[in-house]
Scaffold this motif. Sequence first.
Motif, short mmCIF file in Angstrom:
data_model
loop_
_atom_site.label_atom_id
_atom_site.label_comp_id
_atom_site.label_asym_id
_atom_site.label_seq_id
_atom_site.Cartn_x
_atom_site.Cartn_y
_atom_site.Cartn_z
N SER A 1 0.84 -1.21 0.00
CA SER A 1 0.00 0.00 0.00
C SER A 1 0.87 1.25 0.00
O SER A 1 0.60 2.21 -0.73
CB SER A 1 -0.89 0.06 1.25
OG SER A 1 -1.78 -1.00 1.26
N ILE A 2 1.90 1.23 0.85
CA ILE A 2 2.76 2.41 0.95
C ILE A 2 3.53 2.62 -0.37
O ILE A 2 3.68 3.74 -0.84
CB ILE A 2 3.73 2.28 2.15
CG1 ILE A 2 2.92 2.22 3.45
CG2 ILE A 2 4.70 3.45 2.20
CD1 ILE A 2 3.75 1.93 4.69
N SER A 3 3.97 1.51 -0.98
CA SER A 3 4.67 1.63 -2.27
C SER A 3 3.78 2.31 -3.30
O SER A 3 4.23 3.13 -4.09
CB SER A 3 5.05 0.24 -2.81
OG SER A 3 5.89 -0.41 -1.91
N ASP A 4 2.48 1.94 -3.29
CA ASP A 4 1.55 2.55 -4.25
C ASP A 4 1.51 4.07 -4.07
O ASP A 4 1.51 4.82 -5.03
CB ASP A 4 0.14 1.98 -4.07
CG ASP A 4 0.04 0.56 -4.58
OD1 ASP A 4 0.97 0.14 -5.30
OD2 ASP A 4 -0.96 -0.12 -4.26
N ALA A 5 1.45 4.49 -2.81
CA ALA A 5 1.40 5.94 -2.54
C ALA A 5 2.70 6.60 -2.95
O ALA A 5 2.71 7.69 -3.53
CB ALA A 5 1.12 6.18 -1.06
N LEU A 6 3.82 5.91 -2.67
CA LEU A 6 5.12 6.51 -2.96
C LEU A 6 5.41 6.57 -4.47
O LEU A 6 6.22 7.38 -4.90
CB LEU A 6 6.23 5.74 -2.25
CG LEU A 6 6.28 5.90 -0.74
CD1 LEU A 6 7.40 5.05 -0.16
CD2 LEU A 6 6.49 7.36 -0.34
N ARG A 7 4.76 5.68 -5.21
CA ARG A 7 5.00 5.67 -6.65
C ARG A 7 4.73 7.06 -7.23
O ARG A 7 5.38 7.50 -8.16
CB ARG A 7 4.10 4.63 -7.30
CG ARG A 7 4.45 4.36 -8.74
CD ARG A 7 3.74 3.12 -9.24
NE ARG A 7 4.13 1.94 -8.46
CZ ARG A 7 3.32 0.91 -8.21
NH1 ARG A 7 2.08 0.93 -8.67
NH2 ARG A 7 3.73 -0.12 -7.52
N ILE A 8 3.73 7.75 -6.62
CA ILE A 8 3.39 9.08 -7.11
C ILE A 8 4.20 10.15 -6.39
O ILE A 8 4.74 11.06 -7.01
CB ILE A 8 1.88 9.33 -6.94
CG1 ILE A 8 1.11 8.33 -7.80
CG2 ILE A 8 1.52 10.76 -7.33
CD1 ILE A 8 -0.32 8.15 -7.39
N ALA A 9 4.32 10.01 -5.06
CA ALA A 9 5.01 11.06 -4.29
C ALA A 9 6.51 11.06 -4.56
O ALA A 9 7.13 12.11 -4.61
CB ALA A 9 4.74 10.86 -2.81
N ALA A 10 7.10 9.89 -4.69
CA ALA A 10 8.54 9.81 -4.92
C ALA A 10 8.79 8.90 -6.11
O ALA A 10 9.24 7.76 -5.95
CB ALA A 10 9.24 9.28 -3.67
N PRO A 11 8.46 9.37 -7.31
CA PRO A 11 8.58 8.50 -8.48
C PRO A 11 10.03 8.06 -8.66
O PRO A 11 10.95 8.81 -8.39
CB PRO A 11 8.12 9.38 -9.64
CG PRO A 11 8.18 10.78 -9.15
CD PRO A 11 8.06 10.73 -7.66
N GLY A 12 10.21 6.84 -9.08
CA GLY A 12 11.56 6.37 -9.30
C GLY A 12 12.13 5.65 -8.10
O GLY A 12 13.20 5.05 -8.17
N LEU A 13 11.44 5.72 -6.96
CA LEU A 13 11.96 5.08 -5.75
C LEU A 13 11.89 3.57 -5.88
O LEU A 13 12.79 2.86 -5.47
CB LEU A 13 11.16 5.54 -4.52
CG LEU A 13 11.68 5.01 -3.18
CD1 LEU A 13 12.92 5.78 -2.77
CD2 LEU A 13 10.63 5.09 -2.10
N GLY A 14 10.79 3.11 -6.42
CA GLY A 14 10.64 1.65 -6.57
C GLY A 14 9.72 1.07 -5.50
O GLY A 14 9.15 1.79 -4.70
N ARG A 15 9.64 -0.27 -5.51
CA ARG A 15 8.73 -0.96 -4.59
C ARG A 15 9.45 -1.23 -3.27
O ARG A 15 10.63 -1.54 -3.24
CB ARG A 15 8.31 -2.29 -5.23
CG ARG A 15 7.04 -2.89 -4.73
CD ARG A 15 6.71 -4.14 -5.54
NE ARG A 15 7.85 -5.06 -5.59
CZ ARG A 15 8.18 -5.87 -4.59
NH1 ARG A 15 7.48 -5.89 -3.48
NH2 ARG A 15 9.23 -6.67 -4.70
N LEU A 16 8.71 -1.09 -2.16
CA LEU A 16 9.33 -1.30 -0.86
C LEU A 16 9.29 -2.78 -0.48
O LEU A 16 8.31 -3.47 -0.71
CB LEU A 16 8.59 -0.51 0.22
CG LEU A 16 8.63 1.01 0.11
CD1 LEU A 16 7.83 1.62 1.24
CD2 LEU A 16 10.05 1.53 0.14
#
Lengths: 202, 387
Positions: free
Chosen positions: B217-232
């Motif tokens: 769930s957090i990865s999904d949110a971060l995909r937009i907030a921190a693009p390029g970070l990847g999956r946690l």
Amino acid sequence: MTSVWLATEDSLSEAVAERLLTEATPGVEIALRFGGRGCGYLKTSLPKFINMAHRVPGLVLTDLDQTDCPHTLIAAWFKGRPIPEGILFRIAVREVEAWLMADKDGFAAFSGIPKVKLPQDVEGVRDPKEHLLGLVRRHAPKNVKMDLLPLDPSQTARTGMNYNDRLIDFVRRSDGWNPARAAANADSLRRARERLAALRVP
Amino acid sequence: MFITHVKVKNWRNFRKAEFDLTQPVSYLIGPNASGKSNLIDVFRFLRDIAKPRGGGLQQAVAERGGLASLRCGYVKQDSDVRIEITLSDALHGPHEIWRYGLGFRAVGGAAIDRVLVTFELVQQGDNPPFVSRPDQEDENDPPLLTETHLEQTRANAKFRSIADTFANVGYLHVVPQLIKHGEDIGGNRLEGDPFGQGLVDRIANTPRERREIYLGSISDALRIAAPGLGRLTFRFDPAGRQHIYAVGENGRVRKTWQSEEGFSDGTLRLIGILWSLLEGKGLLLIEEPELSLHNAVVEQLPALIARAQRDAKHKRQVIISTHSEAMLSNPGIDAGAVIRLVPSKEGSELVPPTDAEVAALKAGFSVAEAVLPNTRPKGVEQLSLWQ
């Protein structure tokens, strides 16, 4: 106590509107302040201001800027419809800086620019802010220059870091800006003051 | 249970204060030093009394520097500190109401760091109260008044859910540097881990299956907030220590692995906040979640929190203290969700939205446009003219 709201382009116009309003209608309470995001925000929020005016009256103050005359601006903003009763819509020709320079005695004392150098016809000045900055550059003492002018004119900032707060201080001081004196040299200010005076609440 | 109403008297910089909590997320706004953290401390104080380990009234007061620093300096007389909380099992619709009240004062002057309960009440609906102190027992044995019933497992059997609600209060003011460098600093970890130092441990201690769901769930949110970070994901490093990793595709087939030490402050803060929303239960207090986040991300925080509340096993009630215009620009925030503090000469006061502000909100303006400007300190422009 009557409550009104203010909508202005930036903090300097807000200080001007506040001074005019409190002088014209003592005891009025400024319940809300909108703006600080330029004229685009005022224009796009206009439907909300109109909606708001049904419940609480308010004052919108905007700069004419490069639009040719106030009527054109009003027609463009209100799309030909009349200005609702609850809104007092005033336009500074062409920017509030012109209203400040219109008080020649006050502005000369504040800025150190000789009175004779200030424009005769402030409303005829095409870009009052640029004009003001030019006068500061040529005639003002060092401390005023440091506040009002950008650090490095070759870069992008048009004004100094303390431009707004220094001018706001001038606007708010009772021994600083004198709106009555300024109104004699700026017709748009004279009319704004008259309309505000007519608002006087019992 | 949800906390729906709060009333305090003689608490820190409040002579008295009273407010409703009617929404899943409430926003506490006000200028610097208006008492936002002090107001939030009411809930932390109740948590400190009710927590199963090392709790209790005396300890909670002592941790705050004694009663002298707890009571309101603007109240001249040496009067009681009072806290009254209304709880409910639902925010909307039919619900059952509970009330908990606590009053206490110093014994023999504020100089002695020992307090006595002067009033304690537990009541369900309009029924006769379970507890109404001081009672006969207290009169027979006055030292009993050094403890609340909240902190006594035996005494609170009939209102355990209230004690649990308080004990579950979480407080979050994530300090990314402490997550990254916690081990190097070797600092103490405060009870409840408010600064997020133990985030990695908390994630480690979560059952694997649930951990993967939450990190997803957090990865999904971060995909937009921190693009390029990847999956946690969560793994051991070669040295046997556990880490959160972001696994990204770097354009080629090879995957890049990056541990939390390489995350940006904003990313870590977001992970900390979202994790707490998903993992815990009970009231969650979040201080200035906007710090080190891009405005565009801050704008989305209310929506992100609402979504996390929906995904969580236990929907947490949230109170956020903020200065952020971007966060309050979400048009979904109701006037009723805003708690505004206004400092005055006589301590801070809670000022509900005015008629004009409500009119502006109804006209379509956001809280950021209609209410927040009124928390601006007067004459703040003068600040830059200081000499």
